[in-house]
Structure formats: structure tokens, C-alpha cells
Design an enzyme around this catalytic site. Sequence first.
Site, PDB file in Angstrom:
ATOM      1  N   GLY A  26     -10.551  -5.698  78.763  1.00  0.00           N
ATOM      2  CA  GLY A  26      -9.458  -6.569  78.342  1.00  0.00           C
ATOM      3  C   GLY A  26      -8.970  -7.431  79.494  1.00  0.00           C
ATOM      4  N   GLY A  27      -7.842  -8.142  79.259  1.00  0.00           N
ATOM      5  CA  GLY A  27      -7.298  -9.022  80.291  1.00  0.00           C
ATOM      6  C   GLY A  27      -6.633 -10.255  79.726  1.00  0.00           C
ATOM      7  N   ALA A  28      -6.031 -10.104  78.539  1.00  0.00           N
ATOM      8  CA  ALA A  28      -5.277 -11.203  77.913  1.00  0.00           C
ATOM      9  C   ALA A  28      -6.112 -12.464  77.725  1.00  0.00           C
ATOM     10  CB  ALA A  28      -4.017 -11.521  78.735  1.00  0.00           C
ATOM     11  N   GLN A  55     -12.330  -3.337  74.955  1.00  0.00           N
ATOM     12  CA  GLN A  55     -10.951  -2.846  74.973  1.00  0.00           C
ATOM     13  C   GLN A  55      -9.981  -4.022  74.955  1.00  0.00           C
ATOM     14  OE1 GLN A  55      -8.679  -2.908  77.910  1.00  0.00           O
ATOM     15  NE2 GLN A  55      -7.063  -1.792  76.846  1.00  0.00           N
ATOM     16  N   SER A  56      -8.979  -3.962  74.058  1.00  0.00           N
ATOM     17  CA  SER A  56      -7.939  -4.991  73.961  1.00  0.00           C
ATOM     18  C   SER A  56      -8.585  -6.361  73.699  1.00  0.00           C
ATOM     19  CB  SER A  56      -7.098  -4.995  75.239  1.00  0.00           C
ATOM     20  OG  SER A  56      -5.939  -5.767  75.078  1.00  0.00           O
ATOM     21  N   ALA A  57      -8.360  -7.345  74.585  1.00  0.00           N
ATOM     22  CA  ALA A  57      -8.990  -8.654  74.402  1.00  0.00           C
ATOM     23  C   ALA A  57     -10.510  -8.519  74.379  1.00  0.00           C
ATOM     24  CB  ALA A  57      -8.563  -9.600  75.522  1.00  0.00           C
ATOM     25  N   ASP A  66       1.070   1.736  70.008  1.00  0.00           N
ATOM     26  CA  ASP A  66       0.639   0.541  70.736  1.00  0.00           C
ATOM     27  C   ASP A  66       1.504  -0.643  70.301  1.00  0.00           C
ATOM     28  OD1 ASP A  66      -0.669  -1.705  71.768  1.00  0.00           O
ATOM     29  OD2 ASP A  66      -2.646  -0.808  71.534  1.00  0.00           O
ATOM     30  N   HIS A  96      -0.791   1.360  74.353  1.00  0.00           N
ATOM     31  CA  HIS A  96      -1.923   0.477  74.653  1.00  0.00           C
ATOM     32  C   HIS A  96      -2.695   0.965  75.879  1.00  0.00           C
ATOM     33  CE1 HIS A  96      -4.028  -3.300  73.964  1.00  0.00           C
ATOM     34  NE2 HIS A  96      -3.940  -3.591  75.251  1.00  0.00           N
TER      35      HIS A  96
END
Length: 376
Positions: A148-150, A185-187, A286, A318
Site C-alpha cells: 500500500g501507500g495511498a 495490501q490497502s492501495a 478498519d 487497518h
Amino acid sequence: MAMQPPPSGDDAREADALLPRSDSAGRRRSSPVQSASPRPPGSAGPRRQSSFRHDVGHAACETYLVTRLTFTLLQYLGLGYRWMRQLLALAIYAILLMPGFLQVGYYYFFSSQVRRSIVYGEQPRNRLDLYIPKDNRRPCPVVAFVTGGAWIIGYKAWGALLGRRLAERGILVACIDYRIYLMGQSAGAHISACALMEQAVKESSGQPISWSVTQINAYFGLSGGYNIHNLVDHFHQRGLNRSIFLSIMEGEESLSRYSPEIVVKESSARTIALLPRIFLMHGTDDYSIPSSSSRTFVDVLQQAGAQATLLLYEGKTHTDIFIQDPLRGGRDPLVEDVFSVIYADDATCRNAASAPTPRRLVFEWQLQLARWISPF
């Protein structure tokens, strides 16, 4: 996003050297990494010193890159009161977990089981890290992980903790070879899901492709968002300005294209049939990306005829399932679930890949305080 072809030239030879190989008669040959002959005592010193200088130099370059990416994110977000407060919370969060981060960082930069920055494409940041199991005498399953990382500061080293845990269980992380499992993961979960769906659409319609969806044995989505239309207002309320997020997604007209949930609804049965098994994992607490995002996507996938499973982690945030839980030591629920899926049909490998219980890297009070102050 499209996956790049396997490394070529020197990089391909380096990646190929990491795993055991067979001769023309099918007999297994030892990895050069393991079979290198010992050097005379007098000749080892300069090489070790050179290697150490290289590692230190590489660590400095990586630190510079991470710092630059952080300032890039701040440039996007601006320096208003809300983000200054979030940045302060992030700094305290990092300080509290620093004992664990330092140990993971040492493993990342100095462990012989990590191969860093292997080139896989022509772009400057087309690099990957390999986390190699200690026992690499036999073919092993592979997880290609997208962190991830926005959507702005995604960086391969963010996956060091997960890569270490999976490598301890006999799973090679990042290199695309043998039986492949895709994880994000995430983004990164969103990006990898987009790549998966885009490739399935191309393949089912007969377009030219450089890799096949059938090469992916299973997809794991960790804390991801899969319908971007539903997340624009949520991210805006969380501090990611609507105009900035729409800019990242190339404008409002591109939201449907970058929403795997919508792409699935509009896809043919032939496209859906190509998809691998899909496992979506999400913490119920989350607040960065609500768990309803994974729940809805699983429903849509199942209605379309895909094999999709939802795994919810009660009370997890999260960062709990990706950072705090692995730092806590013991058996990590998420790693255990991934492990059980990968080795579900291979009892021999499952037993061979059993590993000692990971030790705790951070005190519990630090984990609890970091969890409370986390901006995520």
C-alpha cells in the site's frame, strides 16, 4: 496497471541463481548460493568489507528514496492543521514501534535471505525484493506482493515484515516463478485487483497479453477498496482531499475503470471463469477503508460465479493485521490463513514448511499505544 515480463539478462540470471535447478537429465543441482566453496581466511576480509560498504550505501539510497516519497505525499496533501496533526500522530506511531522496525530493517538490509532491488522492467522504479526461504532445495510457492501507500508512496520495503514471516514458512515472496500467488495490501490490494481484472478482460477477448491470469493460483486482497466511487467521499472525510484523490485516479471519468467491483459486474462469464480463487481479508475496525468494501466485493464476485471467500478479523484495524500483529510475535492469524490456503492440498510441504513460533519484536504496551494513536 499491467504486470511486467520476467527479468532478462543479468537480472534473470541473478533471479535464476536463487533457486535449485535441474540438469538435462532432470537431476537437481544445488543453488550456487549454497554450494559456493569456502574462501581462504586471508581472502574473506576485503570481500566482507566491500559487501558491508555496499549494504550501507544501499541503505542510504533507500532511506533517501523513502524520505523523498514522504515529501511527495506531503506536497500532494498540503500542510494544513489536519495533516500536521496526522503527521505528528504518524511520527509518534513510528517511534513507539521503532524497536520492531529496527529489527526488521536489519533483516531487510543484511539478511542473506533477502535479495533487494532486482530489476524487472525498464522504468526507474521497476524493482522488486526477494524473500527466500532457508530451505530452497525444492520448488516452493511464490507470492507476488503489492504494498500500500495511498497510491502515491507505495514502496517495496513496506512488505519486509510480511515477506519475512512468509519466507519463514517456506514461501518465496515477490519473484514471479513456479506457482504464483498474487497479494496486495490497502492501495496495493486495489492496484493488484485492477491488474487482475484488466488482464482477465484482455485474455478473454483475445487481445495480445504478456502473461496469463491462469498463472495466478490465488489472489489475496488485504484491507483493500474495490469500488472507488464509494470511497471518494470517505477519503475526503478522512483528510484525503477529493480533488487530490480524483487526480490520482485520472479524473472522475476513470473511477469505473479503476473499480474492480464494477468491472466484474460488466464482465462476461468467460472473463470471470479465468479468475483465480480470491480471498479478501479485512479487519472489522478498519476506518481507513471500511470492511464493507471487501464484503460487497465478495458478494459481487460470488454472484458473477467467481470463487471468492471473505475473511474478517474481529476488532482489527487497518494496520493491526499488517504491522502490529506480526510485531507481536506468536502465530499471526493472517499469515496462518495465507499459509493454510497455499498448502491446503500439499500436506508434505505444509509439514516441511512448519517454522518455530516467531518471537515478539515490540512490547505490548507500545503496540497498544501505537494502535491508539495511529492515524490510519
